[in-house]
Every structure is written in structure tokens, then in C-alpha cells.
Design a protein around this motif. Sequence first.
Motif, PDB file in Angstrom:
ATOM      1  N   ASP A   6       0.834  -1.241  -0.046  1.00 30.90           N
ATOM      2  CA  ASP A   6      -0.113  -0.046   0.124  1.00 30.90           C
ATOM      3  C   ASP A   6       0.843   1.301  -0.074  1.00 30.90           C
ATOM      4  O   ASP A   6       1.898   1.360   0.699  1.00 30.90           O
ATOM      5  N   CYS A   8      -0.397   4.578   0.401  1.00 23.27           N
ATOM      6  CA  CYS A   8      -1.149   5.336   1.085  1.00 23.27           C
ATOM      7  C   CYS A   8      -0.799   5.961   2.399  1.00 23.27           C
ATOM      8  O   CYS A   8      -0.289   4.950   3.281  1.00 23.27           O
ATOM      9  N   GLN A  32       1.800   3.078   5.200  1.00 24.85           N
ATOM     10  CA  GLN A  32       2.269   2.375   4.038  1.00 24.85           C
ATOM     11  C   GLN A  32       3.005   0.864   4.234  1.00 24.85           C
ATOM     12  O   GLN A  32       3.546   0.642   5.413  1.00 24.85           O
ATOM     13  N   TYR A  71      -1.493  -4.836  -4.506  1.00 24.65           N
ATOM     14  CA  TYR A  71      -0.891  -3.528  -4.162  1.00 24.65           C
ATOM     15  C   TYR A  71      -2.049  -2.534  -4.201  1.00 24.65           C
ATOM     16  O   TYR A  71      -2.591  -2.111  -5.173  1.00 24.65           O
ATOM     17  N   ASN A  72      -2.251  -1.788  -3.155  1.00 26.07           N
ATOM     18  CA  ASN A  72      -3.313  -0.791  -3.014  1.00 26.07           C
ATOM     19  C   ASN A  72      -2.727   0.442  -3.405  1.00 26.07           C
ATOM     20  O   ASN A  72      -1.582   0.837  -2.972  1.00 26.07           O
TER      21      ASN A  72
END
Length: 179
Positions: A6, A8, A32, A71-72
Motif C-alpha cells: 500500500d 497510502c 504504507q 497493491y493498494n
Amino acid sequence: MFVFFDDCWNKVPKIGKQPEPKPGIHNSGWMQDPGQPASDNAANSPVLEKYVKDVLKRFANDKRILLWDLYNEPGNSDKGNKTLPLLKSVFKWARQVNPSQPISAGVWRWDLEDLNKFQIANSDVVTYHDYTPEGDHLKTVQFLKMNGRPLICTEYMARPRNSLFGTVLPMLKKKMWVL
């Protein structure tokens, strides 16, 4: 739907007490994975590969897993195409394990063309995020359906943007579900 990586929010995850949430800030305590600088360092690749493959092998035939979201929001937090090497690696590792469930990495920002192209071309199910009002969201659905693969919206609903349960959800039901 299990998510491995991620891009974010907070870039430097750490063990122990996490930052306090910031009142009124959506996901302000989110970290993250693997974070920075870990995601930029090729020396971490063997550890990340072992993590991904171990989890995938353990649950490769588990009926509770609908989909692997590898994977975000790759490229978020101003990473852009710097995420592409890790994104390509996680897809390669997943294909080597070959779980019974489909794999995906959701498209989320249209100007990340290299990432989007790779994600769409390599996902068994095209997943995406869209926080636009119903009419614009419908255009996203129509565009993504041209790939001929199943489609799942994994994030939507932002009241300030007029992306609402009452308008978007009925459109998604009508356009995406075969009953």
C-alpha cells in the motif's frame, strides 16, 4: 480480499505505538507497506518476496479468500512510477505461486498511465477506485469493461464529491452484476 502492499498515507511504518489519529482526517493513522525507504530499496526484495509467497502458498486454496489485491494505490504519496518495479515483482511472485483465487491491483488515478496499463494487463479481475458522482463513475465502468474481464469497484463514496451510496450503488448493481 487480502492486500499486500500500500502506498497510502504515512511513509515510515514502525513497530510499536502508532501515531494518534488526527480528528477529521480520513485514515490519518494509516501506514504504507512496506513504506519508504523500504519500497525503494532493492535489497528488501528477498524479504518481501518471502512474505508474499509464504502468505499466498498458505492460503492459495482457501475458500475464504475471494481475491488477492496485491497493491493498494500503487504510485500514491507522490511515488508515481517509482512503484512500478515492486508492482511488477509482486505480480511475478503471485504468478509463481499460482493461487486458485484471482489476483489484482486496483486502478485509482488515471494520470498514472504506466502503472494503470500494467495493472489492467496483469489483473485477473480489474479492480478500481472511483470517488466521482454517478454519471462520471458510469463512464469509468464503461471504459474498464472494455477489457473484457470481471470488474469490481473496491473503493467509492465521498459525500463532498457527490459520490453517494444512494446513487452510485444502484448504478453499480445495474451495470456490473449479472443476476
